[in-house]
Scaffold this active site. Structure first.
Site, PDB file in Angstrom:
ATOM      1  N   SER A  12      23.702  18.918 145.764  1.00  6.61           N
ATOM      2  CA  SER A  12      22.994  18.082 144.811  1.00  6.61           C
ATOM      3  C   SER A  12      22.149  17.031 145.519  1.00  6.61           C
ATOM      4  O   SER A  12      20.983  16.811 145.173  1.00  6.61           O
ATOM      5  CB  SER A  12      23.995  17.406 143.864  1.00  6.61           C
ATOM      6  N   ARG A  35      22.946   7.703 143.949  1.00  5.86           N
ATOM      7  CA  ARG A  35      24.135   8.087 143.187  1.00  5.86           C
ATOM      8  C   ARG A  35      23.849   8.066 141.687  1.00  5.86           C
ATOM      9  O   ARG A  35      24.354   8.911 140.948  1.00  5.86           O
ATOM     10  CB  ARG A  35      25.330   7.195 143.537  1.00  5.86           C
ATOM     11  N   HIS A  38      21.905  11.225 141.113  1.00  5.59           N
ATOM     12  CA  HIS A  38      22.857  12.333 141.227  1.00  5.59           C
ATOM     13  C   HIS A  38      23.687  12.475 139.952  1.00  5.59           C
ATOM     14  O   HIS A  38      23.924  13.582 139.473  1.00  5.59           O
ATOM     15  CB  HIS A  38      23.761  12.089 142.441  1.00  5.59           C
TER      16      HIS A  38
END
Length: 199
Positions: A12, A35, A38
């Site tokens: 990812s 993050r 993600h």
């Protein structure tokens, strides 16, 4: 404690970095942004997320020396994977002029006091209540979602001068709020960045 990264997460991040150049961001800002992207698969956070490296460094230090974490709802608390977060929503009640979420903020502040990292991913009223309190937070991750009050509460957070992570639009939510604090928890002590900005 080292964290084992699953191959799916590694892939990812590889895809994310092939689509979005984050190399120009300061280290903690980059970690938080990546993050959040993600967690959401939303590259637009690159221009929507607002964070300052100095605030993030202060919060990183606080977290890594034991500062409490407070979540507005259990979904946010459940998403924080490295530490237990305080969430008082289950004990809160709606009182005149105060939503349950706002009451939960008051209850949590009575428990943790100043210096906590607050993670608001659901309720704009919780964020507004936190801003109104003299809570002296280490950081406020203010990423509530919704068409009613979310963008406005985040604008109030940015105007308040509190150390914060927020975003400009109405989007947000529990997953991205938890992702932002996880980024700080997962990141080892970052090296200085030559263009570090802190307002």
């Amino acid at each position: 404690m080292n964290r084992t990264v699953h191959p799916i997460e590694q892939e990812s991040y590889r895809i994310l970095r092939s689509r979005l150049d984050t190399s120009g961001f300061a280290p903690l800002h980059r970690a938080v942004l990546e993050r959040v992207v993600h967690a959401s698969a939303d590259l637009a956070y690159a221009t929507d997320l607002v964070a300052y490296e100095g605030d993030l460094r202060t919060a990183h230090e606080a977290l890594h020396t034991g500062a409490p974490i407070v979540a507005d709802v259990e979904m946010v608390a459940a998403g924080i994977t490295r530490r237990r977060a305080v969430c008082r929503l289950a004990e809160a009640t709606a009182v005149p002029g105060l939503t349950r979420s706002a009451h939960a903020v008051r209850l949590a502040y009575e428990e943790v006091g100043p210096g906590a990292v607050w993670v608001i991913g659901c309720a704009p009223t919780a964020l507004e209540e936190l801003i109104a309190l003299d809570a002296a937070p280490a950081l406020v991750i203010g990423l509530p979602v919704g068409f009613v009050g979310a963008a406005e509460s985040k604008a109030h957070l940015r105007a308040s001068g509190l150390p914060a992570v927020s975003n400009v639009s109405e989007k947000g939510g529990s997953a991205v709020a938890a992702a932002a604090v996880n980024a700080l928890l997962y990141t080892a002590h970052p090296l200085p960045h030559p263009e570090e900005d802190n307002r």
